[in-house]
Design a protein around this motif. Structure first.
Motif, short mmCIF file in Angstrom:
data_model
loop_
_atom_site.label_atom_id
_atom_site.label_comp_id
_atom_site.label_asym_id
_atom_site.label_seq_id
_atom_site.Cartn_x
_atom_site.Cartn_y
_atom_site.Cartn_z
N SER A 244 64.87 32.63 83.69
CA SER A 244 63.75 33.22 82.95
C SER A 244 63.22 34.45 83.68
O SER A 244 62.87 35.46 83.05
CB SER A 244 62.62 32.20 82.79
N LEU A 248 63.14 38.06 82.00
CA LEU A 248 61.90 38.79 81.82
C LEU A 248 61.93 40.15 82.52
O LEU A 248 61.43 41.14 82.00
CB LEU A 248 60.73 37.95 82.34
N ILE A 255 56.72 40.91 79.40
CA ILE A 255 56.04 40.16 80.46
C ILE A 255 54.55 39.97 80.17
O ILE A 255 53.97 38.94 80.52
CB ILE A 255 56.26 40.84 81.83
N LEU A 258 52.98 36.70 78.93
CA LEU A 258 52.75 35.54 79.79
C LEU A 258 51.27 35.35 80.10
O LEU A 258 50.84 34.24 80.41
CB LEU A 258 53.52 35.71 81.11
N GLU A 261 47.28 33.06 76.76
CA GLU A 261 47.44 31.60 76.65
C GLU A 261 47.91 31.17 75.27
O GLU A 261 48.62 30.17 75.14
CB GLU A 261 46.12 30.90 76.98
N LEU A 264 51.72 32.13 75.16
CA LEU A 264 52.57 31.58 76.21
C LEU A 264 53.53 30.50 75.73
O LEU A 264 54.71 30.52 76.10
CB LEU A 264 51.70 31.06 77.36
N VAL A 267 56.48 32.15 74.17
CA VAL A 267 57.30 32.81 75.19
C VAL A 267 58.25 31.80 75.83
O VAL A 267 59.46 32.02 75.94
CB VAL A 267 56.41 33.46 76.27
N ALA A 268 57.69 30.67 76.25
CA ALA A 268 58.51 29.63 76.88
C ALA A 268 59.57 29.11 75.93
O ALA A 268 60.73 28.89 76.32
CB ALA A 268 57.62 28.48 77.36
N GLN A 353 55.88 27.03 81.44
CA GLN A 353 54.71 27.83 81.09
C GLN A 353 53.84 28.10 82.32
O GLN A 353 53.45 29.24 82.58
CB GLN A 353 53.89 27.11 80.02
N LEU A 356 55.82 30.32 85.23
CA LEU A 356 56.04 31.73 84.91
C LEU A 356 54.73 32.49 84.80
O LEU A 356 54.62 33.63 85.29
CB LEU A 356 56.85 31.86 83.63
N ALA A 357 53.75 31.89 84.16
CA ALA A 357 52.46 32.57 84.02
C ALA A 357 51.83 32.85 85.38
O ALA A 357 51.35 33.96 85.65
CB ALA A 357 51.52 31.75 83.15
#
Length: 395
Positions: A244, A248, A255, A258, A261, A264, A267-268, A353, A356-357
């Motif tokens: 990931s 990204l 990006i 991320l 909220e 997100l 994205v995942a 989630q 990565l965040a």
């Protein structure tokens, strides 16, 4: 007819091998050849995949004659006698009912503080190291490894042992190496299960030990459950996290999502769809003849269900090869489908989630220290799990 080998390496971490896509262009089912020369079915169509994964005429029992082995390490008994992923009903269903409450959405939501604590701990570690930092060894591997260790109730001081033995098991290229590493893990878990029968302890091992004492579960089954969760539950998430990051950084315009909220989860989900690190949504052997979409799968034939290609079926996803974080829904096969759908998928989503965040928030200048195409990706001789063995980064 030209033999098409399986598995094949990816030329890009987030795109399917060109050879698989070529097969998909000829129909939803194709014939491929495994390392031992055996020819089996590869299912690349999304509809056919879901249908077959829900078909009780296909067996997931790895001990059955005809079960297809995709790499030499799967010949080891430790890789063939597995609960949950390698068993059929009714035993599979009994184990699943026992474990479902621990991995429900409600239970996993309660794990968020634990996951956040672990992620923060390893980000502190990353920031303390001289650059460039290998993100695989410093972050993407230990985070899910410690999460699963805490879920099971294993000692934190044994984390290095688990990571090393799991790596040797999953990266083994021979039956002997796989059996040796698996034997070490089983020995440790068996000793812990014995202790938990008389000495209460934390986590799933502590919770399930009374079921062994009561005769509702054998100690062998408890050890097997812990082994499957420990190995499968951390390696796939670790590989997803590492790839990931690569994906990204190759798509930097994405990006920013991320940090939102609300966006997100999508994205995942899109990263899970395009990466599909296990490559396969299921491995089965036919118990009887099956007719599907004009093809006949004969009894005894092996069937591999491709998540990598099924996730790129244009009848399900518009522009299926593009990475788009505005997609909605979970119409992918990364966690499988049917009764064998991944038990830990809620936890995997949470880890992806959160990790990565927090990673990109803490290190907004994150960059690869070497070109993505030169990174040491996992060789196909170990099986079908995609990954990168080292990920040097700086910020």
């Amino acid at each position: 007819m030209t033999e098409v080998p399986f598995p094949q390496p990816r030329e890009c971490p987030y795109h399917a091998p060109p050879g698989y896509l070529a097969l998909a262009g000829s129909g939803p089912l194709s014939r491929v050849t495994l390392f031992d020369g055996r020819e089996v079915w590869l299912v690349t169509g999304y509809a056919a995949a879901r249908s077959l994964l829900a078909d009780r005429r296909l067996s997931a029992d790895r001990t059955r004659d005809g079960y297809p082995l995709v790499a030499p390490r799967f010949r080891a008994s430790v890789a063939r006698q597995l609960v949950l992923i390698g068993m059929d009903p009714p035993v599979h269903d009994d184990h699943r009912r026992l474990l479902n409450p621990y991995f429900s959405l409600r239970s996993v939501r309660a794990m968020r503080p634990m996951v956040e604590r672990i992620v923060d701990k390893y980000l502190d570690h990353v920031e303390s190291l001289p650059q460039p930092v290998d993100l695989v060894s410093a972050f993407t591997t230990p985070v899910p490894s410690q999460v699963m260790s805490e879920v099971l109730g294993l000692a934190e001081e044994d984390l290095d042992f688990f990571q090393d033995a799991s790596r040797r098991l999953l990266h083994a290229t021979t039956q002997e190496d796989s059996q040796a590493a698996g034997g070490e893990l089983i020995g440790y878990l068996d000793r812990l299960a014995t202790r938990r029968r008389t000495e209460p302890g934390p986590g799933l091992m502590g919770e399930l030990a009374p079921a062994v004492v009561a005769g509702e579960l054998t100690q062998h089954e408890l050890v097997q459950i812990a082994l499957v969760l420990l190995v499968a539950g951390h390696d796939t998430t670790a590989s997803t996290l590492a790839l990931s990051v690569v994906t990204l950084l190759e798509h930097p315009e994405q990006i920013a999502a991320l940090g939102d909220e609300e966006r997100l989860p999508a994205v995942a989900e899109e990263l899970l769809r395009v990466l599909a690190v296990t490559d396969l949504a299921g491995v089965r052997v036919a118990l009887e003849d099956i007719e599907i979409e004009g093809y006949t799968i004969r009894a005894g034939e092996g069937v591999l269900v491709s998540a990598t290609v099924g996730n790129r079926d244009g009848s399900v996803h518009d522009d299926p090869h593009a990475i788009r974080f505005d997609r909605t829904g979970r119409n992918h096969l990364t966690f499988g489908y049917g009764i064998h759908q991944c038990l830990g998928q809620n936890l995997a989503r949470l880890e992806v989630q959160v990790a990565l965040a927090k990673l990109f928030a803490r290190l907004p200048g994150l960059k690869l220290a070497e070109p993505a195409e030169s990174l040491p990706y996992r060789a196909p001789g170990t099986g079908t799990v995609q990954g990168v063995n080292r990920l040097p980064i700086f910020w």
